[in-house]
Design an enzyme around this catalytic site. Structure first.
Site, mmCIF file in Angstrom:
data_model
loop_
_atom_site.group_PDB
_atom_site.id
_atom_site.type_symbol
_atom_site.label_atom_id
_atom_site.label_comp_id
_atom_site.label_asym_id
_atom_site.label_seq_id
_atom_site.Cartn_x
_atom_site.Cartn_y
_atom_site.Cartn_z
ATOM 1 N N ASP A 1 0.789 -1.222 0.000
ATOM 2 C CA ASP A 1 0.000 0.000 0.000
ATOM 3 C C ASP A 1 0.827 1.281 0.000
ATOM 4 O OD1 ASP A 1 -2.593 1.378 0.442
ATOM 5 O OD2 ASP A 1 -1.594 1.937 2.279
ATOM 6 N N ASP B 1 5.178 0.470 3.733
ATOM 7 C CA ASP B 1 5.339 -0.811 4.407
ATOM 8 C C ASP B 1 4.774 -1.923 3.534
ATOM 9 O OD1 ASP B 1 2.866 0.294 4.751
ATOM 10 O OD2 ASP B 1 2.915 0.340 6.912
ATOM 11 N N TYR C 1 -7.316 1.754 7.390
ATOM 12 C CA TYR C 1 -8.210 2.356 6.399
ATOM 13 C C TYR C 1 -9.636 2.297 6.900
ATOM 14 C CZ TYR C 1 -4.485 3.100 3.166
ATOM 15 O OH TYR C 1 -3.342 3.557 2.586
ATOM 16 N N GLU D 1 5.407 9.934 3.085
ATOM 17 C CA GLU D 1 5.146 8.560 2.661
ATOM 18 C C GLU D 1 4.310 8.551 1.389
ATOM 19 O OE1 GLU D 1 3.898 4.251 4.553
ATOM 20 O OE2 GLU D 1 3.203 6.077 5.527
#
Length: 598
Positions: A176, A179, A328, A571
């Protein structure tokens, strides 16, 4: 600047980063990323759009609280590593006028960027090797699985045993963000947006010789999604345990931890993730309809069954499976049901799906007249634009009730556009001084880039249909006004901002060099095991450039802290890659769009 010059600057190439970086594609750790070559005039802001390049990269979004920043220039400041909340806020169900923010932005920081890695040592190729294109297998920084034709030297095969405990092959797909968990909801959204971009702007991708790589990247995801749906009313929605994953900092190729599976079913339903997966497979079925009709039909059959499952067993996966709330977390499933029905109508031309969205559930679910932000969590704005396409081009088969519903979607889509246009009477005031639409401190670039993509689409719908203008209250705006807004957001991302920083890694002379990405931060020859946190905490630049990764973006005051543990800003995510690929493909040139996908 001319539209043809934008073509030159924004779309140069799509290349697939290897999944070992922890990118879009599982197995080797890559995905699809957008990467743009640097300007030749020495400036950060792009002068034309043809030099830029699309490259599909998948990354894993972070879900960690960022503390108040007192001295942003201090590289020793501490960022918490343990997860405390996933970005429900970055999904956003807030309206254009009243965005939801969790906390005020920090004071303006002074940022010191590290030195970029030596390009002789860490090459940034102008285009993928010829062998890459013939493999049909992507090799991206966020891709997983068995990578073939991999041109990214710091990525390799990974997650090859994913799904084996259930007798499934779930080795493909995307990590995703930074990580190595595979989250089904944002991954499916990534596929839907990439499909939409190909359907609308595939000709422009093809002109840049990037259509085949984009299709390869899409198929890497849809292969995974098909395998994740082994039977009716069962969908595997996650591979890996986030707590275990976040306890490690390692290259995906070196993972040895258990990677448990999570599923939704009739006992633990997940309407939003099942419906988004249906949307992904329905839209992708249109992409492959001509080139691979057998595969297209397979995708469509899975899409229909998943939609039936999602609609028949209505419940949020955040309620059924509480552990997903930390990552999420979903704010509702009604938007995904409409989104999936809209895509199934485009894929099948079955009026049942159009009636579902416009008559049966439009009044209850669509929030007509209330503009919202397009994101992995909220699909309403995307649905409004997608159904406006029917209102513009093909409403002749619709019943009177369906036509009325389509007009309501179109009116709300225009309300979204009016909120975006800076000179509109109803323009959102939630912008940085540098002109970026700014809604959430977490992954701030998702909303402006996704909104800009919708603006480009709506502009082209107007041009193709011969619609010269739209009105925001009594003020008139043209398709060019919408496109200019989209260009302003793209230019900000690429370096025309107060920081003079490109948020697209590898583009320009100044971009983030401490990207929060495991594979990019760890040398290929390092033997870290699970506990490679010295590379997370290193003050040096990443040894590997995650070219094409779109990081989270600036704070409300246009500031950015290039710090690896600053996952709030630094990120990259797979869905950020998808929306920026879609936006830049649409900006290749002002063009008409096809009136029908089928």
């Amino acid at each position: 600047m001319t539209e043809s010059s934008y073509l030159c600057n924004y779309l140069g190439r799509i290349f697939i980063l290897s999944l070992s970086a922890g990118g879009l594609l599982a197995g080797d750790g890559g995905g699809f990323a957008l990467s743009l070559p640097r300007r030749t005039d020495g400036r950060s802001s792009p002068s034309n759009h043809t030099d830029a390049a699309l490259s599909v990269v998948s990354f894993f979004p972070s879900k960690f609280d960022l503390p108040a920043i007192v001295s942003p220039g201090d590289r020793s400041l501490s960022f918490p590593w343990e997860p405390s909340r996933r970005r429900a806020a970055s999904g956003g169900s807030s309206s254009l006028r009243s965005p939801r923010l969790s906390s005020p932005p920090p004071s303006s920081p002074s940022v010191t960027l590290g030195k970029s890695p030596d390009r002789a040592r860490f090459p940034f190729p102008a285009r993928p090797a010829p062998s890459r294109r013939s493999t049909g297998r992507p090799s991206g920084s966020r891709s997983t699985g068995k990578l073939q034709g991999n041109t990214i030297t710091w990525r390799g095969d990974s997650a090859l045993k994913d799904g084996q405990e259930a007798g499934l092959d779930l080795s493909k797909g995307l990590y995703d963000a930074g990580d190595h968990v595979k989250f089904g909801l944002p991954m499916a959204f990534t596929a839907t947006v990439l499909s939409w971009a190909i359907l609308e702007y595939g000709d422009q991708m093809n002109a840049a010789k990037q259509l085949a790589p984009a299709q390869d990247a899409l198929k890497w995801i849809t292969d995974y999604l098909v395998n994740a749906h082994p039977k009716d009313n069962v969908l595997y929605i996650q591979v890996g345990d986030a707590k275990t994953d976040h306890a490690c900092w390692e290259r995906p190729e070196d993972m040895t931890e258990e990677r448990p599976l999570t599923q939704v079913n009739t006992s633990s339903p997940g309407t939003e993730v099942a419906a988004e997966t249906a949307a992904a497979l329905a839209s992708a079925s249109l992409v492959f309809k001509t080139t691979d009709p057998t595969y297209s039909d397979l995708l469509l059959q899975h899409a229909k069954k998943l939609f039936t499952f999602a609609d028949s067993y209505r419940a949020s996966y955040s309620i059924s499976i509480p552990k997903v709330q930390q990552f999420y977390n979903s704010t509702g499933y009604e938007d995904e049901l409409l989104w999936a029905a809209a895509w199934l109508y485009h894929a099948t031309q079955d009026q049942t799906y159009l009636s579902y969205a416009t008559i049966k559930n439009g009044q209850s679910f669509a929030q007509w007249g209330d503009p919202s932000w397009f994101s992995w969590d909220n699909k309403l704005a995307g649905t409004q634009v997608l159904l406006s396409r029917i209102a513009f081009f093909s409403s002749d088969k619709a019943s009177d009730g369906e036509k009325s519903g389509l007009q309501n979607y179109k009116k709300t889509a225009e309300a979204v556009m009016c909120g975006l246009l800076p000179d509109s009477p109803t323009a959102t005031t939630d912008r940085t001084d540098g002109g970026l639409v700014w809604i959430s401190e977490w992954n701030a670039l998702q909303h402006p880039v996704a909104s800009a993509f919708l603006a480009v689409l709506y502009s082209d719908y107007m041009l193709t249909s011969g619609t010269p203008s739209m009105y925001c209250n009594d003020k008139e705006f043209s398709p060019t006004d919408l496109r200019n807004f989209a260009v302003s957001q793209a230019d900000y991302v690429l370096g025309d901002n107060p920081m003079k920083l490109s948020y697209l890694v590898g583009y320009g002379d100044k971009y983030p060099v401490q990207v929060h990405h495991r594979g990019a931060s760890i040398p290929v020859d390092a033997n870290t095991g699970c506990k490679g946190f010295q590379w997370l905490e290193s003050k040096g630049s990443n040894p590997n450039i995650a070219s094409g990764a779109l990081v989270g973006g600036p704070f409300k005051n246009d500031s950015f802290i290039d710090y690896r543990n600053n996952s709030m800003q630094n990120e990259p995510t797979t869905y950020n890659s998808a929306v920026v690929v879609a936006l830049l493909s649409g900006l290749v040139t002002t063009s008409s769009v096809v009136k029908s996908f089928s």
